[in-house]
Design an enzyme around this catalytic site. Structure first.
Site: not given
Ligand code: ASP
Length: 311
Positions: A177, A205, A207-208, A228, A231
């Protein structure tokens, strides 16, 4: 000239020096350098933090090394489903998109949502309809196809697991990310994050990364943050906003707030990852509780720093 500063990340996870090749390491460092210098150039000319954030993230999205834009990981259905968000610290304006396909630069769509719509968060087909209306650039599936990403999907399918990009054991295939935080000479902060999410993700799904307050937050009174990591834990911990709150309500410094959230609160619930944070005085923190995090920072009066592992 007033001071300005910028930091970027390219994902956090089990990134071990022992399993990285020298060639890959050079590629990653070059990718990080190009992106941060793009943003830094804007700030050095007196440009605004939001432009610097968007530009640096577009650069990372265009680089297939990172899990955002081109190079985004695959869902269980073999699609690239991307998430992105951006926030401006002076106005607390924000824009975000989730579950989008074929948009060349998701961060630009997030910014367009912020500036040209009356909403903050758009999803899926609706977000893409808006992108079309705003004449943003689309790219075909082939543009997003990266062989080793597809191999990651086949691997994840074998064990029927959802894989965080950074939990794979082969460092050469670890891509992450991306995010950026910037402070401009006018004293304004901005933050942005962009991702393909997790390999083999299902059921829409999210994520954050596209969630304001969890993966991204900016407020001129406190700080700008881009996260990152896994998430689900970052959502439950409302990480980015928590750092801002600790500064605003408890009077903590950026460093104190980051230490508590990344090394105590996240660790306590098993949340692996890290973040980049920058306060209105130009202090930068790049904390992570994982093995490594692709990261870079530059202040107006300082040298470029690039890091990958725990130093
Ligand atoms: N935070 C991101 C998610 O959960 C993934 C990542 O940071 O690589 O989608």
């Amino acid at each position: 000239m007033n001071k300005f500063a910028i930091a970027i990340h390219g994902g956090a996870g089990t990134i071990l020096r022992s399993s990285m090749t020298p060639e890959k390491e050079i590629e990653y460092k070059l990718g990080l350098k190009n992106a941060i210098m793009d943003g830094d150039n804007i700030l050095a000319k007196g440009g605004n933090a939001l432009d610097a954030v968007e530009t640096a993230i577009r650069n990372l999205e265009d680089n297939p090394l990172f899990n955002a834009g081109r190079g985004a990981v695959f869902t269980s259905k073999g699609k690239n489903e991307m998430d992105s968000s951006i926030m401006e610290g002076s106005t607390l304006m924000a824009g975000a998109v989730t579950g989008i396909n074929n948009i060349k630069n998701p961060i630009t769509l997030a910014r367009t949502v912020m500036q040209k719509s009356e909403h903050v968060f758009l999803s899926g087909l609706g977000a893409m309809e808006f992108a079309e209306k705003m004449k943003l650039e689309f790219a075909p599936d082939e543009y997003f196809f990266v062989q080793h990403r597809y191999d990651q999907l086949l691997q994840a399918k074998k064990s029927d697991t959802v894989i965080l990009d950074h939990t794979v054991t082969n460092a050469t295939s670890k891509k992450g990310t991306v995010g950026c935080v910037a402070l401009d000479v006018h004293g304004n902060l901005a933050a942005g994050t962009s991702t393909g999410g997790m390999t083999n993700k299902k059921f829409g799904r999210v994520g954050d990364s596209p969630m304001i307050g969890a993966g991204t937050y900016a407020n001129n009174n406190t700080c700008a943050v881009s996260c990152t990591g896994h998430g689900e834990y970052f959502i439950r911990s409302v990480v980015a906003y928590d750092i801002s709150c600790l500064m605003e309500y408890k009077g903590l410094s950026l460093k104190e707030a980051c230490d508590i959230v990344v090394h105590k609160k996240l660790v306590a619930i098993g949340g692996e990852g890290g973040l980049i944070a920058l306060d209105a005085k130009g202090n930068i923190e790049l904390p992570f509780n994982s093995e490594g995090m692709y990261r870079a920072m530059k202040k107006s009066n300082g040298n470029l720093y690039i890091g990958i592992y725990k130093d």
